[in-house]
Write a protein that holds these residues in place. Structure first.
Motif, PDB file in Angstrom:
ATOM      1  N   ASP A  23       0.856  -1.055  -0.055  1.00 32.24           N
ATOM      2  CA  ASP A  23      -0.422   0.255   0.393  1.00 32.24           C
ATOM      3  C   ASP A  23       0.824   0.912   0.022  1.00 32.24           C
ATOM      4  O   ASP A  23       1.763   1.184  -0.272  1.00 32.24           O
ATOM      5  N   GLN A  29      -1.833  -5.046   2.316  1.00 34.00           N
ATOM      6  CA  GLN A  29      -3.602  -5.167   2.647  1.00 34.00           C
ATOM      7  C   GLN A  29      -3.306  -6.629   2.380  1.00 34.00           C
ATOM      8  O   GLN A  29      -3.567  -6.391   0.461  1.00 34.00           O
ATOM      9  N   HIS A 415       2.004 -10.573   3.558  1.00 28.93           N
ATOM     10  CA  HIS A 415       2.139  -9.752   3.858  1.00 28.93           C
ATOM     11  C   HIS A 415       3.804  -9.312   3.949  1.00 28.93           C
ATOM     12  O   HIS A 415       4.542  -8.360   2.933  1.00 28.93           O
TER      13      HIS A 415
END
Length: 431
Positions: A23, A29, A415
């Protein structure tokens, strides 16, 4: 942070697949999937095929939780394939014949990714410039060929991103965990997946440092959740299907070949046993067996596509034993009815040798990094099998519980991979 395109982290797992996007705030995200069958950000690594006249070459397909729904709607008219990542590095696997059509690993991978994109609610419609893909430190299977796996992954991902980087999966988790730390530390990341267990040791610098994470060493072993499932099947189910039995060949009494049972207990191969050649071999074996009834049960389970219900029952037992000291295993399908109480101590005994080999792989990472247990400041456990109490006990014994962190067992790798993709030069982390 790159601004002209999205950096994407792809954790393509043996059991589940998770995608994350970098992001604008320097974080990442998760991609949540959309639709009635969606299960949040976790997309089951499974495919279902069925015959359909309007489909390409007469065979339609679905993936993820939608594959499970299609299979449950019509199990006898479909082919359900899961854990196909397990064969990525296998030289002995060339193609699977499904409804008379050959599918290579990369063919199944491309179909899987196409459906994953279709169910992402438009968030993956723009082709990302950078894709960072997790790969195990050591691939699963006998005599795995890492170069072959890389070739197959390249073909699978050819249309998915324009820049593709491969990073060890625990390094992705390390990057994710490092974002929580406020001071320098040497961390050990242990990733317990479906097909492999991987370790990475990483030195994390203070926040704001030019390079936050420096990898010191990695190691891995092709033992993880699927192997633990195999131990349950081997103890509770295979004896009812003829394992340990005999058959007559001319004037000799021989033990039934173990290969059939190894295939049956391997979720990546079980669905592929439903072919004429294998079933004809089993029927001949049933005819010559001293006790033909157990082989008949195996044939019925294969013919009636009972692989997924069996897998589901084994998974429920394994998860239950992470919470309670004893649980009941229940399975009923096509002549095989099992109801047995299993104690956690029994299960831990079945996987004891596997845990010793996993611990040896961890020791190998420590030795490569020239770090002993006292030199590790933090331990981060990730992956679904990290929730097994015997695994947690191993780390409590070696390091002490106060140094252990958990969380995001199914999502931390994706992530971290996205965060690596957002760095100026992701190649510093690549294999």
């Amino acid at each position: 942070m790159i601004s002209d395109a999205t950096a994407l982290g792809l954790d393509f797992g043996t059991t589940n697949t998770v995608v994350a996007l970098a992001d604008e705030q320097g974080g990442s995200q998760l991609v949540e999937f959309a639709g009635d069958e969606a299960t949040g950000a976790v997309f089951r690594s499974a495919l279902c095929f069925w015959e359909e006249e309007r489909a390409w070459q007469g065979v339609a397909h679905e993936a993820g939780p939608w594959a499970i729904a299609e299979y449950l709607q019509s199990p006898l008219d479909s082919r359900f394939v899961q854990s196909f990542k397990s064969v990525a590095a296998s030289p002995s696997f060339e193609r699977a014949m499904i409804w008379g059509k050959p599918y290579r690993f990369e063919d199944m991978g491309r179909l899987f990714l196409q459906r994953l994109v279709a169910h992402a609610g438009g968030r993956l419609d723009t082709r990302p410039r950078r894709v960072v893909v997790g790969r195990p430190v050591e691939y699963a299977g006998a005599r795995p060929d890492a170069a072959l796996a890389r070739q197959r992954y390249d073909l699978m991902l050819a249309a998915f991103g324009t820049e593709v980087y491969y990073v060890h999966e625990p390094l992705g988790a390390a990057h994710s965990y490092a974002a929580r730390l406020t001071e320098p530390a040497t961390i050990l990341v242990a990733d317990f997946g479906g097909g492999t267990t991987d370790f990475s040791i990483v030195r994390v610098a203070a926040p704001g440092s030019p390079r936050r994470c420096v990898p010191l060493a990695s190691s891995g072993i092709g033992i993880a959740g699927d192997r633990f499932d195999y131990r349950i099947v081997d103890r509770l189910i295979l004896p009812l299907l003829g394992k340990g039995g005999n058959y007559r060949s001319f004037d000799k009494l021989l033990e039934i070949p173990g290969g059939y049972f190894a295939d049956f207990a391997d979720w990546s191969r079980l669905a592929l046993m439903r072919n004429r050649r294998t079933l004809d071999e089993l029927r001949r074996l049933q005819r010559d067996a001293t006790d033909p009834e157990p082989i008949g049960r195996m044939i019925a389970l294969i013919e009636h596509e009972q692989g997924f219900p069996l897998y589901d029952a084994v998974g429920r037992l394994k998860r239950a034993l992470s919470d309670v000291e004893a649980a009941e295993f229940r399975f009923s399908g096509d002549g095989v009815d099992i109801a047995a109480e299993v104690r956690r101590s029994d299960f831990e005994g079945w996987i004891a040798d596997d845990l010793r080999r996993i611990e040896a792989a961890m020791d190998a990472a420590l030795a490569k990094a020239s770090v002993d247990a006292a030199g590790i400041d933090r331990i981060f456990l990730t992956g679904g099998s990290s929730l097994i109490p015997a695994i947690r006990a191993l780390f409590d014994r070696r390091f002490g519980g106060e140094r252990i962190a958990t969380g995001g067992e199914l999502t931390s790798i994706a992530h971290g991979l996205a965060l690596i993709g957002a760095e100026p030069d992701p190649s510093e982390w690549t294999v």
